[in-house]
Design a protein around this motif. Structure first.
Motif, mmCIF file in Angstrom:
data_model
loop_
_atom_site.group_PDB
_atom_site.id
_atom_site.type_symbol
_atom_site.label_atom_id
_atom_site.label_comp_id
_atom_site.label_asym_id
_atom_site.label_seq_id
_atom_site.Cartn_x
_atom_site.Cartn_y
_atom_site.Cartn_z
ATOM 1 N N THR A 146 2.550 0.556 -6.328
ATOM 2 C CA THR A 146 2.035 -0.260 -7.444
ATOM 3 C C THR A 146 3.033 -1.316 -7.839
ATOM 4 O O THR A 146 2.670 -2.477 -8.123
ATOM 5 N N LYS A 147 4.306 -0.961 -7.864
ATOM 6 C CA LYS A 147 5.334 -1.887 -8.364
ATOM 7 C C LYS A 147 5.588 -3.039 -7.404
ATOM 8 O O LYS A 147 5.652 -4.200 -7.806
ATOM 9 N N TYR A 148 5.720 -2.753 -6.118
ATOM 10 C CA TYR A 148 6.104 -3.790 -5.169
ATOM 11 C C TYR A 148 4.915 -4.452 -4.496
ATOM 12 O O TYR A 148 5.083 -5.398 -3.739
ATOM 13 N N LYS A 149 3.706 -3.904 -4.726
ATOM 14 C CA LYS A 149 2.478 -4.506 -4.202
ATOM 15 C C LYS A 149 2.555 -4.799 -2.706
ATOM 16 O O LYS A 149 2.339 -5.932 -2.261
ATOM 17 N N PRO A 150 2.846 -3.816 -1.897
ATOM 18 C CA PRO A 150 2.917 -4.068 -0.452
ATOM 19 C C PRO A 150 1.527 -4.304 0.121
ATOM 20 O O PRO A 150 0.530 -3.764 -0.354
ATOM 21 N N THR A 151 1.486 -5.127 1.156
ATOM 22 C CA THR A 151 0.232 -5.322 1.879
ATOM 23 C C THR A 151 0.160 -4.440 3.116
ATOM 24 O O THR A 151 -0.924 -4.151 3.613
ATOM 25 N N VAL A 152 1.327 -4.034 3.615
ATOM 26 C CA VAL A 152 1.389 -3.186 4.810
ATOM 27 C C VAL A 152 2.285 -1.992 4.503
ATOM 28 O O VAL A 152 3.412 -2.160 4.017
ATOM 29 N N MET A 153 1.749 -0.821 4.757
ATOM 30 C CA MET A 153 2.543 0.401 4.627
ATOM 31 C C MET A 153 2.814 0.952 6.018
ATOM 32 O O MET A 153 1.929 0.973 6.874
ATOM 33 N N VAL A 154 4.033 1.387 6.242
ATOM 34 C CA VAL A 154 4.421 2.014 7.504
ATOM 35 C C VAL A 154 4.883 3.425 7.165
ATOM 36 O O VAL A 154 5.855 3.598 6.421
ATOM 37 N N ALA A 155 4.170 4.414 7.696
ATOM 38 C CA ALA A 155 4.429 5.786 7.276
ATOM 39 C C ALA A 155 4.167 6.725 8.440
ATOM 40 O O ALA A 155 3.877 6.309 9.574
ATOM 41 N N ASP A 156 4.290 8.017 8.172
ATOM 42 C CA ASP A 156 3.928 9.045 9.143
ATOM 43 C C ASP A 156 3.147 10.135 8.412
ATOM 44 O O ASP A 156 3.072 10.164 7.185
ATOM 45 N N TYR A 157 2.562 11.035 9.188
ATOM 46 C CA TYR A 157 1.714 12.065 8.591
ATOM 47 C C TYR A 157 2.470 13.008 7.651
ATOM 48 O O TYR A 157 1.968 13.322 6.569
ATOM 49 N N PRO A 158 3.663 13.495 7.999
ATOM 50 C CA PRO A 158 4.329 14.422 7.067
ATOM 51 C C PRO A 158 4.559 13.818 5.684
ATOM 52 O O PRO A 158 4.344 14.484 4.668
ATOM 53 N N GLY A 159 4.978 12.542 5.633
ATOM 54 C CA GLY A 159 5.205 11.920 4.333
ATOM 55 C C GLY A 159 3.924 11.690 3.563
ATOM 56 O O GLY A 159 3.845 11.954 2.354
ATOM 57 N N LEU A 160 2.910 11.191 4.241
ATOM 58 C CA LEU A 160 1.636 10.947 3.569
ATOM 59 C C LEU A 160 0.998 12.245 3.111
ATOM 60 O O LEU A 160 0.377 12.305 2.035
ATOM 61 N N LYS A 161 1.124 13.292 3.908
ATOM 62 C CA LYS A 161 0.563 14.571 3.489
ATOM 63 C C LYS A 161 1.249 15.084 2.236
ATOM 64 O O LYS A 161 0.595 15.625 1.333
ATOM 65 N N ARG A 162 2.565 14.917 2.176
ATOM 66 C CA ARG A 162 3.257 15.365 0.973
ATOM 67 C C ARG A 162 2.771 14.590 -0.253
ATOM 68 O O ARG A 162 2.500 15.168 -1.304
ATOM 69 N N ALA A 163 2.642 13.257 -0.115
ATOM 70 C CA ALA A 163 2.199 12.450 -1.250
ATOM 71 C C ALA A 163 0.755 12.761 -1.633
ATOM 72 O O ALA A 163 0.427 12.916 -2.817
ATOM 73 N N ALA A 164 -0.118 12.852 -0.620
ATOM 74 C CA ALA A 164 -1.532 13.087 -0.917
ATOM 75 C C ALA A 164 -1.758 14.474 -1.493
ATOM 76 O O ALA A 164 -2.527 14.654 -2.439
ATOM 77 N N TYR A 165 -1.094 15.473 -0.933
ATOM 78 C CA TYR A 165 -1.276 16.829 -1.434
ATOM 79 C C TYR A 165 -0.683 16.990 -2.833
ATOM 80 O O TYR A 165 -1.203 17.752 -3.655
ATOM 81 N N ASN A 166 0.404 16.273 -3.110
ATOM 82 C CA ASN A 166 0.934 16.292 -4.468
ATOM 83 C C ASN A 166 -0.085 15.732 -5.460
ATOM 84 O O ASN A 166 -0.253 16.246 -6.571
ATOM 85 N N TYR A 167 -0.780 14.685 -5.018
ATOM 86 C CA TYR A 167 -1.792 14.093 -5.898
ATOM 87 C C TYR A 167 -2.968 15.039 -6.091
ATOM 88 O O TYR A 167 -3.522 15.155 -7.186
ATOM 89 N N GLN A 168 -3.359 15.737 -5.020
ATOM 90 C CA GLN A 168 -4.477 16.672 -5.160
ATOM 91 C C GLN A 168 -4.100 17.835 -6.076
ATOM 92 O O GLN A 168 -4.928 18.332 -6.833
ATOM 93 N N THR A 169 -2.854 18.237 -5.992
ATOM 94 C CA THR A 169 -2.419 19.371 -6.812
ATOM 95 C C THR A 169 -2.327 18.988 -8.281
ATOM 96 O O THR A 169 -2.778 19.727 -9.161
ATOM 97 N N ASP A 170 -1.740 17.828 -8.557
ATOM 98 C CA ASP A 170 -1.546 17.404 -9.950
ATOM 99 C C ASP A 170 -1.759 15.898 -10.029
ATOM 100 O O ASP A 170 -0.800 15.119 -9.954
ATOM 101 N N PRO A 171 -3.008 15.451 -10.173
ATOM 102 C CA PRO A 171 -3.262 13.999 -10.212
ATOM 103 C C PRO A 171 -2.550 13.305 -11.368
ATOM 104 O O PRO A 171 -2.126 12.157 -11.234
ATOM 105 N N MET A 172 -2.402 13.977 -12.474
ATOM 106 C CA MET A 172 -1.826 13.305 -13.637
ATOM 107 C C MET A 172 -0.341 13.023 -13.451
ATOM 108 O O MET A 172 0.209 12.126 -14.088
ATOM 109 N N ALA A 173 0.322 13.806 -12.607
ATOM 110 C CA ALA A 173 1.737 13.517 -12.359
ATOM 111 C C ALA A 173 1.888 12.147 -11.708
ATOM 112 O O ALA A 173 2.863 11.432 -11.951
#
Length: 1850
Positions: free
Chosen positions: A564-591
């Motif tokens: 949100t802060k840096y407004k990237p147009t392209v993200m470069v990632a891998d599955y382990p990192g995205l899974k951690r972020a996405a699952y954290n959001y599913q567990t506690d969206p308000m965080a």
């Protein structure tokens, strides 16, 4: 400027610092500088252009470099772009004449010796400059090394430089260079090897790009294991895919089948239909730039103030940032320093050592290398010192760029670990270089870059580190493709009806100018795709890169906040990192939503999220788009997710990713798959032809024009549902696609697979069968092969693998042609398995991650079918994680054992951790039952879901398996796990096997019940060898033996005593006997007359004092001395029966004293004769008390001990005193000497010798060894039996020559004394043992004496000769002149000390390599070790001596064996003993009355050893005349063999395989035996931890080399393995100790599933319907394991004496248990079963016709008495066995028991002991003595060592 005053220098330096810090402008700097010079009266010094720096190399002046040939089409193909790099493959034009080159700078007389590379094409004339040959430690270096201040180099000394002009005024610090060799603190470290120059590691003729011309490095040096190895592809099929040759040609009548013709042709490139323009200036085409260095300068000029990098820490805070002008300026500075301050040439390698957080410093160094024209070598694993050093050595990098912080850390680590700095490498701190400021903007140095840009080292899945070379042209192609893909991604801006993708006729966007991207990445920026996006693409497109540490992803909400802060147009990632972020959001969206107040997460700007992966996770893609991007305000969530297929092993280059470029119709493959659905979706509309738009560009670099076809294509991620069962046969059956596949994803029997997209636009992609290199069919799984100018050209310094991997050529069959044709072009083998569906790439996994398993079934009609099934590790792991609880992670792989692939799973579980539950607490105890349940559950899950039969499951603690570093995270490396598994190094605490289901191809003999000696098996061999001749030797009868001095026939003498009297009469004053001490000093010599007097004195003493008379038994216990010889002959003259034995060993009294006492009791010994040394030994307190107490317990009377050292003096001889031989004493059958042998298990064998036998042995010895009276005889070791007794007491008398005596004690103190005596007295024939030679070779050098006169060193072997002895002795004593033909093996046996001998054969040992598979069936088949690496090497034991005949006989049928099979060795010789002493057993009579069916007139002695005769032809003599020889090969004792499935095995071979399979197993520390039908391996190991990891190594080694499945593996600690005093294995003691559970084992592991239910209620007889059908092997009905391994084949072998009554109380308490349980389970011959079993099964016994005879009478090798080893049974008084008693009468008490006797075995692997197992048919119960009572054992708990305790044992 050396003459400037110090004050002026200080002011100039201060002025430079002000300019660097930006306090003054360039114009002001020049003005003030002029003023300073004028103040000091100096005119303004204009700095002239430097002549030094980086020399621009021209092909004309280098004889080693030639221009590449011009290719027909310069279209950017990777072969064309890198052709110049393969310079050595072209011949020079005839007109070229190489000219000597000058130095890099004309003003430089020399260059730095540290950076001279013989390999570099830019070297000066070597004759003029010795620098390249001198290293810092070279002794000539001080004279020839150029001074650091003589030239413009930055190998600076610590002191200040006077020449300030060489310093740049913009340097932040002058102390940027660090050379470890110039710092005293590093000179005093550990001693270093002399520097041999890294520049000489490659050939002189190589150019800098040496991947095609270099030497093979570590990848080739990796040794291939016995079952598997580091090779990637299987080579066991018809032809190897790693060889660039066509598949085998078919015959004209054998045309290829139709399915082979149905292949998918390679997908053609799509091409980019427009030119790539600068993202910041649409009028600047990127084709204007040839390399990244040029683009960087452009960025610094055009967008200098725009941000290039923002670097964030793990908390998301900005730590550092940089703009484009600063980035370009600092990179230029690095390039300037490299050019000006080093002696590097263009193309030399420079190492870059940075941390991932130092992305800016790394980018500066990398780009600086590009500008300077050197090759960068990024090194990202700073903790792996070995890898770092290997890379520096392999690339010849002598300069390393790093930061000050890194250097300090590295310096601290090297000091702490006591390592040495890499030699010849200088370290520069680039963070202190500062920026570059040109005088004018256009004053930048011209770019002269080589073709090669950088070398990226990465680990292959097999763990090997390999460097991949990337050229500038390759980089630019790849970046152009990525830019085209990114530029066409739809944006998330406001809605607009105008199509922004429309372009004008020149290819420019009509809807507005291009814009740069903001990229957000946390991937490692130092390698692979992380560097391509984070550094190279950022520069290429002028994009801003926001890089954050991967730890930031783990903080809930932080990743979303940064997006949100840096407004990237392209993200470069891998599955382990995205899974951690996405699952954290599913567990506690308000965080996430409330991470920062006032800033709602907003992903609207994200156009693409590129995910670095090898396989697509469709399920997570769906979750990521719908439940992370969509809720967080991204308007195109389904189009954002873009899995990206990269090649981490090959530079990280992108192969496939979803794109909006179009042009897929050009690929030439079907874009629509018909799966039987009649409905047509919206996306399957007809294609619309668009008018051609001329863009002016067809390739990425803009070099032609093409036309394109526009069409509507699917741009979403494709998904398919594949049939799981079809996938196991490599067939692709699509069940559903697209939305339907998502809906049916959970259907059983299916696998959901996602696509990456089309291949990148400039790539040619093919799907190829990895095993055959044939193009795969459209519906088959194959390996992805790809060709593109965006891919690397090869490996660094690995030309063989470069050709194999990067230049592979597939083949295809054309209709009607039997020969396959090669397919253009050359491809890169990615190692990825997948397929192409509708033009999109689907990947299932790596080639290494595919598990194979063979399946067999019977089709209708009875035909057996065999096929491989394939499984992917990823699918197995998912099943395990989902269905097995308590699993942290897991790995799976297959191993190639016994010609088949066996699947293995290794689990990580917290249940396997022994970490303390609390800090400081005790380690947790393992729950073995839980671990076993987990392993079993894992097997069940994979069987149920995948029908995969696991071979082995191992369990380790979490995070303990080998891992590879990927994007900052450590992931399990399956191939690393496999390698550690093969080495036995996995930290496993539990292992469970399922061999019953997994192992299929176990061999079975002709008669699985009867074994190889049954009538059925013997008949099958007879039919096979019907035309072969029978095996028997000739015989050289020597009726007359002449004395060479007197020509008197020695055969006229009837006793050795008569010969003594004749010697006394003929040569009384000649030397007869002499003792020599260890210093070579002779004792007082004894002539023949005095010898007669000495013997007479002892005889008189024995007759008068001891009161001995003829027929009495007397024990002679002497050290090796003259007194022993006198006592022997004195007893013979008196008719006393002599029992010579060695002195007691004080270190092994528990063995020797009972043996000694029972010898006294069993033979009613009248007296014990000793000399002074032994008398003193027996009177020592320890020995005397031990004998006394033991005798009291055994109730044995110890006879008197008499010392014969000083008998009453006599002056008369024997005949003068009237001591003469009674004629009855020389009659055959009268015992004269009793040789008592003790096996390693202390079991006694007594052999009776009469005068005829003694003279026969002397005769054979003299005639075979051509012994004469002119050469003396030496006696040293083992003087109580065999050849040692003959040489010590008899041979000197027989041939009339002096006998020299050397005590074994003296030999042990000074082994060289023996060889000095041999040399001094020119002894021609001598006797030795392998043990004494091993001892001598360990403790003394083989020099200081000459052995030219030694013609025959007889090395005794009681069985199969050791194959290493000859070479060891030959090499060790080569300098002493020992002739190789003088080292001769002698086949010695207890019944004949020389059955065969190599003496005077005049040839080296004859070696044969035998086929093990044939050997197990009783056949001899000679093979080639190169063709059969598992072949068995055997050496011959020589030819038959004189008066000796050998026959090879079938022990069951008594028929001569044919040539081509082995049998029992039968001997007919005058030197054979005639009987066992005091044995009237009918069986023993038959042992000495062996008669063959073919010729019953010849009476043979049966040795009990297996072997064969072999005829050879060898050149002999000076003329080299060919001579036919018939030699004997001994294989082993028939009593040691074990039979499984009707095949015979020698335990020594199995043990050797086990001992060399793992480094922790002590040499000689393994024994194999059968107990209760189970094959048991007991191994002595030097470690205690993780024994479970050694178990599979042992099981695999035995299975792979011998096709045997071990039942139980037990480990004992080092030092607890029972050995004899000579270091021999005490097999019987080990067996008894293991069976009775008295052996101190550290751990035991069951290999087979031995549940009671599987064995059935009444045993597992092969014919029983209750037998476990899954048992991989069964013991043969007539298993030769009885007698047990290591036991003698001789029936008449008394039990080892033990003290019984001391355990009376304990035994009485256990008496009741003994009646219910058998503590001694051993596989026994079928005939020795209890009557109940014999009544049922005797019809199946091969010896039914011989049933009335004693058990096993045909080859008579029966199970010894194991009760002596410590059984638990009723106590009784031990009485000596009467004369003629049979120790092994096969009667068993407790016949009231119903069914076979019960067997109680030790608990295994923490499980309950198997108390109620049933013995197999053919197994015996409790062994009883002749009185029906059970023998008991003594105390075997004493620790034993394998060292040579007593030299007398030699």
């Amino acid at each position: 400027m050396a003459g400037l005053s110090p004050e002026l220098q200080d002011k100039l330096e201060e002025l430079d610092r002000e300019l660097e810090e930006g306090d003054i402008t360039q114009k002001g700097y020049q003005k003030r500088r002029t003023q300073l010079f004028s103040q000091y009266g100096i005119g303004n010094l204009v700095q002239e252009p430097r002549a030094g720096g980086l020399r621009i190399h021209s092909p004309d002046d280098d004889s080693n470099y030639y221009p590449p040939p011009q290719h027909g089409n310069d279209d950017g193909h990777r072969a064309a772009s890198l052709a110049a790099l393969d310079a050595n493959s072209y011949d020079p034009p005839a007109s070229q004449s190489p000219e000597p080159r000058g130095s890099p700078a004309d003003t430089q007389p020399q260059i730095s010796p540290y950076l001279n590379h013989v390999q570099s094409p830019y070297l000066m004339n070597q004759d003029a400059h010795p620098g390249p040959y001198l290293g810092p430690d070279d002794p000539m270096a001080d004279n020839h090394r150029p001074s650091m201040r003589q030239h413009d180099s930055l190998f600076l000394s610590p002191g200040p430089m006077n020449d300030n002009s060489t310093r740049s005024g913009t340097m932040v610090s002058g102390d940027y260079a660090f050379n470890p060799e110039q710092h005293g603190m590093y000179r005093d470290g550990p001693p270093q090897q002399p520097y041999d120059g890294r520049s000489r590691t490659l050939l002189d003729s190589q150019v800098y790009f040496s991947d095609f011309a270099g030497q093979q490095q570590a990848f080739d040096q990796q040794a291939r294991g016995e079952y598997g190895g580091p090779q990637r592809y299987s080579s066991s099929d018809a032809f190897s895919p790693t060889v660039a040759v066509a598949p085998p040609m078919l015959t004209a009548s054998d045309l290829p089948p139709p399915d082979v013709l149905n292949h998918l042709l390679p997908l053609e490139p799509r091409d980019v239909p427009f030119a790539i323009h600068d993202a910041h200036d649409e009028h600047t085409p990127m084709s204007n730039f040839e390399n990244i260095a040029a683009v960087l300068r452009h960025r610094g000029r055009t967008i200098g103030k725009a941000p290039a990098y923002w670097v964030l820490d793990s908390k998301g805070k900005e730590t550092v940032s940089i703009t484009w002008d600063k980035l370009a300026s600092r990179a230029e500075k690095v390039a300037q320093v490299i050019r000006d301050k080093s002696s590097l040439y263009r193309g030399d390698r420079v190492a870059l050592i940075y941390r991932d957080t130092e992305i800016i410093d790394f980018a500066i160094a990398l780009l600086g290398c590009f500008i300077a024209g050197v090759v960068a070598v990024p090194i990202n694993d700073l903790q792996d010192y070995q890898k770092l050093n290997m890379i520096l050595t392999q690339t010849q990098a002598h300069l390393a760029l790093t930061t000050d912080n890194n250097l300090k850390t590295f310096q601290r680590d090297i000091t702490a670990q006591k390592l040495t700095w890499p030699k010849g490498v200088e370290w520069w701190k680039t963070n202190e270089f500062g920026s570059y400021h040109a005088k004018r903007k256009e004053d930048a140095p011209p770019l002269t870059v080589p073709d090669l840009a950088y070398i990226e080292f990465s680990r292959a899945p097999t763990g090997d580190v390999r460097g991949v070379v990337l050229s500038h042209r390759t980089i630019m192609h790849q970046l152009a493709c990525l830019s085209a893909i990114i530029s066409t991604v739809p944006s998330n801006g406001p809605a607009d009806t105008f199509n922004k993708n429309l372009r004008d006729k020149n290819g420019r966007l009509i809807g507005g100018g291009a814009s740069s991207e903001i990229m957000l990445s946390y991937l490692d920026p130092r390698q692979g795709i992380g560097m391509i996006f984070g550094v190279l693409l950022a520069v290429y497109g002028g994009h801003t890169t926001v890089w954050l540490e991967n730890k930031a992803i783990e903080v809930p909400g932080l990743y979303a906040h940064l997006i949100t802060k840096y407004k990237p147009t392209v993200m470069v990632a891998d599955y382990p990192g995205l899974k951690r972020a996405a699952y954290n959001y599913q567990t506690d969206p308000m965080a996430t939503r409330n991470y920062k107040k006032g800033m709602e997460p907003n992903f609207q700007t994200v156009k693409s999220c590129f995910i670095d992966t090898l396989t697509v996770d469709s399920e997570f893609n769906e979750l990521l788009a719908d439940r992370w991007f969509r809720p967080l305000r991204n308007t195109r969530p389904n189009e954002v997710v873009a899995p990206m297929l990269c090649l981490p092993e090959h530079g990280g280059m992108v192969v496939s990713v979803r794109d909006w470029l179009g042009g897929e119709e050009r690929m030439g493959c079907p874009l629509k798959l018909d799966i039987g659905s009649s409905e047509d979706s919206e996306d399957e509309k007809a294609k619309e032809e668009k008018p051609v738009v001329p863009t002016g560009f067809s390739t990425l670099l803009g070099q032609g024009t093409t036309t394109t076809t526009q069409q509507h294509t699917k741009t979403e991620l494709s998904e398919v549902l594949l049939d799981r069962e079809a996938l196991k046969t490599n067939e692709v059956v699509v069940v559903a696609m697209g939305e339907e596949a998502r809906k049916r994803a959970n259907e059983p029997g299916t696998i959901r697979v996602g696509a990456f997209g089309y291949p990148i636009p400039d790539a040619t992609l093919a799907v190829v069968d990895p095993e055959t290199s044939l193009l795969a069919a459209p519906n088959m799984v194959g390996e992805i092969w790809v060709d593109s100018p965006s891919l690397s050209g090869g490996f660094w310094a690995l030309p063989k693998h470069t050709e194999t991997i990067f230049h592979a050529r597939p083949f295809k069959f054309n209709p009607g042609e039997p020969t396959p044709t090669m397919v253009e072009p050359e491809f890169l083998r990615t190692g990825l398995l997948g397929t192409v569906i509708e033009g999109k790439v689907f990947v299932l996994g790596l080639y290494e991650d595919r598990i194979r398993q063979r399946v067999e079934w019977v089709e209708h009609g009875g035909n057996e079918a065999v096929e491989n099934r394939y499984y992917f590790v990823q699918h197995l792991v998912v099943s395990i994680i989902k269905n097995v609880s308590k699993i942290f992670d897991c790995s799976a792989f297959d191993i190639f054992v016994n010609e088949e692939h066996l699947p293995v799973v290794v689990l990580e579980s917290a249940a396997a951790s022994t970490a303390p539950a609390t800090n400081g607490g005790p380690p947790r105890q393992l729950d073995t039952a839980l671990l076993d349940a987990l392993a079993e559950r894992c097997m069940d899950v994979l069987m149920q879901e995948h029908n995969l039969r696991l071979y082995c499951v191992m369990i380790t603690a979490p995070n303990s398996l080998p891992r590879v570093l990927k994007n900052g995270r450590r992931e399990i490396g399956n191939m690393l796990c496999r390698r550690e598994f093969d080495l036995g190094n996995l930290p496993c605490v539990h292992v469970k096997f399922a061999v019953e289901h997994a192992v299929l191809n176990l061999p079975v003999g002709v008669d699985p019940v009867g074994g190889i000696w049954s009538a059925m098996a013997s008949d099958s061999r007879s039919l096979l060898l019907a035309s072969a001749e029978k095996q028997y030797s000739g015989i050289d009868h020597r009726e007359v033996v002449m004395d060479d001095r007197t020509s008197t026939p020695l055969n006229n003498f009837t006793s050795i005593t008569d010969l003594i009297q004749w010697r006394v009469a003929r040569q009384p004053e000649e030397l007869a006997l002499c003792t020599i001490d260890g210093r070579g000093k002779e004792g007082k010599g004894i002539n023949w007359k005095k010898f007669d007097v000495k013997v007479a004195a002892v005889a008189v003493y024995l007759r008068n004092k001891v009161k001995l008379k003829s027929g009495d038994h007397v024990v002679l216990m002497y050290t090796h001395s003259e007194e022993f010889v006198f006592a022997v002959h004195a007893c013979i003259n008196l008719g006393v029966i002599v029992l010579p034995i060695a002195p007691l060993d004080q270190n092994r009294l528990s063995e020797d004293v009972p043996a000694f006492l029972h010898l006294l009791a069993d033979y009613s010994v009248r007296a014990v004769l000793v000399n002074q040394e032994v008398d003193h030994l027996l009177k020592t307190k320890t020995v005397a008390q031990h004998i006394k107490q033991s005798a009291q317990i055994l109730k044995i009377m110890v006879p008197n001990i008499f010392n014969t050292t000083k008998p009453p003096k006599q002056n008369s001889g024997l005949r003068d005193l009237g001591i003469t031989m009674d004629p009855a004493w020389v009659q055959p059958g009268y015992p004269v000497v009793i040789w008592t042998y003790w096996t390693p298990d202390q079991r006694r064998i007594a052999v009776q010798l009469g005068h005829d036998t003694i003279l026969g042995m002397c005769k054979v010895q003299k005639e075979t060894c051509q012994m004469t009276s002119s050469r003396p005889v030496l006696g040293c070791v083992r003087s109580t039996t065999g050849l040692g007794f003959l040489h010590t007491c008899l041979m000197g008398i027989y041939i009339g020559t002096p006998t020299y005596l050397l005590s074994p004690v003296e030999f042990a103190q000074n082994p060289a004394s023996l060889f000095l005596i041999l040399a001094r007295y020119k002894i021609k024939d001598t006797y030795a043992t392998p043990q004494m030679l091993d001892y001598a070779m360990r403790t003394m050098p083989g020099k200081g004496f000459t052995l030219h006169e030694l013609k025959n060193m007889m090395i005794s072997a009681e069985g199969r000769p050791r194959v290493d002895v000859f070479q060891k002795v030959r090499m060790h004593f080569a300098t002493a002149g020992l002739d190789r033909t003088a080292i001769n093996t002698v086949y010695s046996h207890v019944l004949n000390p020389m059955i065969a001998s190599r003496s005077y054969m005049c040839i080296e040992p004859i070696e044969l390599w035998l086929d093990r598979k044939a050997l197990r069936q009783g056949l001899i088949q000679v093979t080639d070790p190169e063709r059969d690496p598992k072949a068995l090497l055997v050496q011959d034991s020589g030819m038959v001596p004189v008066s000796t005949q050998i026959a090879i006989v079938n022990p069951e049928t008594c028929m001569l064996c044919s040539e081509g099979e082995f049998g029992e060795i039968w001997v007919d010789s005058e030197a054979c003993a005639k009987a066992f002493y005091r044995s009237k057993d009918a069986f023993d009579v038959q042992r000495f009355d062996g008669r063959t069916v073919e010729d019953p007139s010849i009476q043979y002695v049966r040795t009990g050893d297996l072997g064969f005769l072999h005829s050879v032809r060898r050149p002999i003599g000076p003329g080299g005349a060919l001579v036919d020889m018939q030699v004997v090969f001994v294989l082993g004792n028939i009593g040691e063999t074990i039979e499984i499935n009707g095949l015979s095995h020698f335990p020594m071979d199995i043990e050797f395989s086990v001992e060399r399979c793992h480094h922790s197993i002590v040499p000689g520390g393994c024994t194999v035996f059968q107990a209760g039908g189970l094959v048991v391996v007991v191994a002595e190991v030097a470690r205690k931890a993780y024994l479970a990891s050694i178990v599979p190594v042992i099981v695999n080694a035995v299975l792979n080399e011998h096709q045997i499945v071990t039942d139980i593996v037990a480990f004992v600690n080092k030092g607890d393995f029972p050995r004899s005093r000579l270091g021999e294995k005490q097999r019987g003691r080990i067996l008894a100790g293991w069976v009775s559970r008295k052996m101190r084992t550290m751990a035991q592991f069951a290999i087979k599933d031995m549940d009671r239910e599987s064995l059935g209620p009444s045993g597992d007889h092969p014919d029983s319907p209750t037998m476990d059908a899954h048992r991989a092997s069964v013991g043969s009905f007539r298993s030769s394991s009885g007698p047990m391994p290591g036991s003698s084949s001789l029936r008449n072998m008394e039990p080892a004496p033990q003290i019984l009554e001391q355990r009376e109380l304990e035994l009485q308490q256990q008496y009741q248990q003994v009646q219910l349980t058998n503590p001694f389970p051993v596989e026994m011959p079928a005939d020795e079963r209890i009557p109940e079993i014999m009544d049922k099964d005797h019809d199946q016994t091969p010896t039914k016709a011989r049933q009335p005879k004693p058990p096993f009478q045909d080859h008579g090798f029966e199970l010894p008495d194991f009760d002596q080893f410590g059984g638990d049974g009723p106590s009784r008084d031990r009485t000596p066995a009467p004369v003629g008693s049979e120790p092994y009468q096969g009667t068993v008490s407790m016949l009231s028991q119903t069914g076979p006797p019960q067997l109680r075995l030790p608990g295994v692997d923490g499980r309950e002991s198997l108390d109620d197992w049933n013995l197999r048919p053919g197994s015996g119960g409790l062994e009883r003595n002749g009185n029906g009572q059970q023998d008991n054992g003594g105390d075997w708990t004493r620790e034993l060592s394998g060292t040579l305790r007593s030299p007398t044992g030699w």
